[in-house]
Design a protein around this motif. Structure first.
Motif, PDB file in Angstrom:
ATOM      1  N   SER A   3      82.114  30.144  37.296  1.00  0.00           N
ATOM      2  CA  SER A   3      80.924  30.974  37.508  1.00  0.00           C
ATOM      3  C   SER A   3      81.268  32.451  37.547  1.00  0.00           C
ATOM      4  CB  SER A   3      80.246  30.569  38.824  1.00  0.00           C
ATOM      5  OG  SER A   3      81.128  30.779  39.902  1.00  0.00           O
ATOM      6  N   ALA A   4      82.564  32.766  37.367  1.00  0.00           N
ATOM      7  CA  ALA A   4      82.979  34.167  37.420  1.00  0.00           C
ATOM      8  C   ALA A   4      82.470  34.913  36.197  1.00  0.00           C
ATOM      9  CB  ALA A   4      84.499  34.251  37.485  1.00  0.00           C
ATOM     10  N   VAL A   5      82.355  36.234  36.341  1.00  0.00           N
ATOM     11  CA  VAL A   5      81.978  37.083  35.210  1.00  0.00           C
ATOM     12  C   VAL A   5      83.099  37.027  34.183  1.00  0.00           C
ATOM     13  CG1 VAL A   5      81.416  39.420  34.489  1.00  0.00           C
ATOM     14  CG2 VAL A   5      80.664  38.586  36.725  1.00  0.00           C
ATOM     15  N   LYS A   6      82.741  36.841  32.913  1.00  0.00           N
ATOM     16  CA  LYS A   6      83.747  36.681  31.871  1.00  0.00           C
ATOM     17  C   LYS A   6      84.072  38.030  31.230  1.00  0.00           C
ATOM     18  CE  LYS A   6      83.051  32.115  32.029  1.00  0.00           C
ATOM     19  NZ  LYS A   6      81.812  32.066  32.813  1.00  0.00           N
ATOM     20  N   PRO A   7      85.355  38.271  30.928  1.00  0.00           N
ATOM     21  CA  PRO A   7      85.703  39.471  30.163  1.00  0.00           C
ATOM     22  C   PRO A   7      85.240  39.328  28.728  1.00  0.00           C
ATOM     23  CG  PRO A   7      87.639  38.091  30.491  1.00  0.00           C
ATOM     24  CD  PRO A   7      86.530  37.472  31.296  1.00  0.00           C
ATOM     25  N   VAL A  32      87.463  44.801  39.712  1.00  0.00           N
ATOM     26  CA  VAL A  32      87.240  44.375  38.329  1.00  0.00           C
ATOM     27  C   VAL A  32      86.795  42.912  38.408  1.00  0.00           C
ATOM     28  CG1 VAL A  32      88.228  44.086  36.022  1.00  0.00           C
ATOM     29  CG2 VAL A  32      89.005  45.969  37.484  1.00  0.00           C
ATOM     30  N   GLU A  33      85.476  42.709  38.397  1.00  0.00           N
ATOM     31  CA  GLU A  33      84.929  41.375  38.667  1.00  0.00           C
ATOM     32  C   GLU A  33      85.219  40.376  37.555  1.00  0.00           C
ATOM     33  OE1 GLU A  33      83.580  40.507  41.585  1.00  0.00           O
ATOM     34  OE2 GLU A  33      84.216  42.524  42.159  1.00  0.00           O
ATOM     35  N   THR A  34      85.663  40.867  36.390  1.00  0.00           N
ATOM     36  CA  THR A  34      86.012  39.948  35.311  1.00  0.00           C
ATOM     37  C   THR A  34      87.427  39.396  35.463  1.00  0.00           C
ATOM     38  OG1 THR A  34      86.553  41.914  34.005  1.00  0.00           O
ATOM     39  CG2 THR A  34      84.409  40.850  33.593  1.00  0.00           C
TER      40      THR A  34
END
Length: 634
Positions: free
Chosen positions: A50-54, A324-326
């Motif tokens: 569910s993490a933000v994807k780069p 850096v949330e990605t």
């Protein structure tokens, strides 16, 4: 086959983010020699993360990171390190600093000292399963005194670290380790690191098989081009014979995995995009933090205890970057099952999939967890199967995991005993170091390093148990029943003063932090025999695996930590960030209300990490903000 799937394939992702085609070796023009650039059509699947994807760059030609250029021009890890080592300067240049990592060393400075930089080097050994012979232990002990800081450091990946080595002494120290059947090759750098396995010297079939498998995987993925021996022992090859099954698996190119005309058949000139971590274990034994590795391998045995094959997890990893949330920590997930005779081929196929497709433009996203997060496990499995040449069988059912420390006295199963010795933060020095050497030397003991920074003394006769116990106690090395339970599972990375990435203290700070947490326990009425898993790191890279802790403290500024909550004692749940920028002197303001709430509202047998997850961070945050101290009892 170059890249395992076609560059430019659109991959669907969660949260509506468009992920563009991956950029591995193929996009850089580094297609393995003699292989076609035809593409393999693979259906994509959404990632379970569910993490933000780069987002990958859209350009057809991606600018590679500087480290990729250093590797390409190095003549397989030689140049310019070979020249820099002979110069009069106390340090080495940027390219050589990157290359020496592959040889097992980091250039460091003492950050406590102001003014002129005092350059020195840290050496890390490679010890699959944590195995250390009697001879090698004594040599490492000597080297620490003669050339280092006088201490040995046991790491969370079952290796030694020597700190404080001067450049002029590097070759002497390296060659001494090599000539005493040790190695530092591949302990750092963009390749497979030390392979973990349970350190307990049991004679049970599954434990022996797990350890043998870990050693074979380590051998399979060891660099072959010879630069290590050229630089440190003038080309002399001091190596034990490899098992024939390892040589066969390495040389096999049935499915386009190898660079046929390269001295590095698996790694080529570019090695891997980033570090790569593998652990092997047996069912229930999670002494190795199995889910935190790029590959986790679990022995599967039949009803008679005879090993039949392996379950394989993929995609674990701890490192992240603040704000850096990605970037994110990630747990490994099931890939499938393979028969025991296929394990080396399956491992090689996974490594090659990462080699071909892992990002080489931005090192923050180069770990395999990001590739799997981008592709999803189904697409990843299909690509790996192309290099493996077979379909993975369904994952076999496993019992629940349990953390095992192996501290104290245990039967090995062959009439001998082993003794697990707790070492705070893995730092062996002073009288403790002297006593351990005397015991290991007197009784001619082999030792093993655990993934929890402890030491196991092996092959002990029953008649030696009492004198060894007495000698250990006199040096302050107590049996586990005499040590605060908080200390028994706590870990910290070295951090300041030598680690260049450290933002704040970890190893030097954790003794006082643990004492303060025990004082909070006493204040809120938690018994002395109760504990939580606490891990402290000086930066977000996660060397002490803080994102698996019930309470993780991650340095985010001078004397400041993020607080992570929600890991579990069995090391199967990922913690989450609860709050940021907590000054070390203010930790009690956060921890006291949390521990008081756990004490008063927990379910029977509920761990602190499970409690924080069940209650939820919103309620816990409100509790912390309104906290005025524990209620007085009449």
């Amino acid at each position: 086959m170059a890249a395992a799937a076609a560059g430019g394939v659109g991959v669907g992702a969660d949260q509506g983010v468009q992920i563009h085609g991956f950029r591995g070796l193929r996009s850089s023009g580094l297609i393995p020699f003699g292989r076609s650039s035809r593409s393999l059509a693979v259906a994509s699947s959404s990632s379970s993360s569910s993490a933000v994807k780069p987002i990958r760059p859209e350009t057809s030609e991606v600018k590679r990171s500087k480290v990729e250029l250093f590797k390409e021009k190095s003549n397989f890890l030689r140049y310019p390190l070979n020249e820099e080592l002979t110069s009069e300067a106390p340090n080495i240049n940027e390219a050589a600093t990157q290359l020496i990592k592959f040889h097992g060393s980091y250039q460091q400075t003492n950050r406590d000292e102001r003014g002129v930089k005092s350059y020195q080097f840290m050496l890390r050994t490679k010890n699959p399963c944590g195995k250390v012979t009697n001879r090698l232990y004594l040599v490492m002990d000597d080297l620490a005194d003669e050339f280092g800081t006088g201490t040995l450091r046991l790491t969370t990946r079952q290796t030694f670290q020597l700190h404080g080595i001067l450049k002029k002494n590097l070759k002497t120290v390296m060659s001494t380790i090599i000539k005493n059947m040790g190695s530092t090759l591949g302990a750092c750098g963009d390749l497979n690191r030390n392979v973990l396995a349970p350190a307990a010297p049991y004679t049970k079939k599954e434990y022996v098989f797990a350890q043998e498998t870990a050693e074979n995987i380590a051998a399979l993925l060891t660099p072959q081009a010879g630069a290590y021996y050229d630089l440190w022992v003038d080309g002399e090859k001091i190596m034990s014979a490899e098992p024939p099954e390892v040589v066969k698996a390495r040389n096999d190119n049935s499915h386009g995995t190898n660079f046929p005309d390269s001295p590095e058949p698996i790694y080529g000139t570019q090695f891997l995009p980033r570090k790569f971590k593998i652990a092997v274990t047996v069912p229930t034994d999670n002494s190795v933090d199995i889910l935190t590795n790029d590959i986790g391998v679990v022995v599967v045995s039949d009803i008679d205890g005879e090993p039949q094959g392996f379950n394989i997890y993929v995609g674990g990893g701890m490192g992240r970057t603040h704000r850096v949330e990605t970037t994110f920590p990630r747990l490994g997930e099931p890939l499938g099952y393979v028969p025991k005779e296929d394990i080396l081929y399956a491992i090689k196929a996974i490594v090659v999939t990462q080699r071909e497709n892992g990002r080489r433009d931005d090192r923050r996203y180069s770990r395999m967890k990001y590739l799997i997060g981008e592709w999803g496990i189904d697409k990843f499995r299909t690509v790996v199967e192309h290099y493996y040449g077979k379909k993975f069988e369904p994952f076999r059912e496993l019992p629940e995991w349990e953390f095992k420390s192996y501290l104290g006295w245990h039967e090995q199963g062959n009439g001998a005993l082993f003794c697990g010795v707790h070492i705070d933060s893995g730092r062996i020095g002073g009288n403790m170091k002297k006593t351990l050497r005397e015991i290991i030397e007197k009784y001619n003991l082999n030792v093993r390093i655990t993934p929890n920074q402890n030491l196991i003394l092996c092959d002990i006769h029953h008649s030696w148990e009492e004198p060894i116990t007495v000698a250990l106690a006199q040096a302050g090395l107590l049996q586990p029943t005499e040590i605060d339970p908080l200390n028994l599972t706590a870990m910290a990375c070295p951090a300041l003063p030598l680690c260049p990435l450290a933002i704040t203290e970890a190893e030097r700070g954790i003794p006082q932090i643990l004492k303060r947490i025990r004082a909070v326990f006493n204040e809120v009425g938690i018994e002395n025999n109760e504990s939580v898993v606490i891990r402290v790191t000086g930066c977000p890279n996660g060397c002490a695996r803080p994102y698996m802790a019930e309470l993780g403290l991650v340095g985010d500024g001078p004397n400041s930590y993020q607080v992570w909550l929600g890991g579990t004692p069995d090391q199967t749940s990922l913690a989450k960030c609860f709050t940021n920028k907590v000054k070390v002197q203010n930790l009690e303001k956060v921890l006291e209300p949390l521990f008081y709430s756990w004490k008063s509202k927990r379910l029977q047998g509920e761990s602190f990490g499970s409690f924080t997850t069940r209650i939820g961070f919103d309620k816990l945050q409100e509790l912390v903000e309104k906290w005025e101290g524990p209620l007085e009892t009449a």
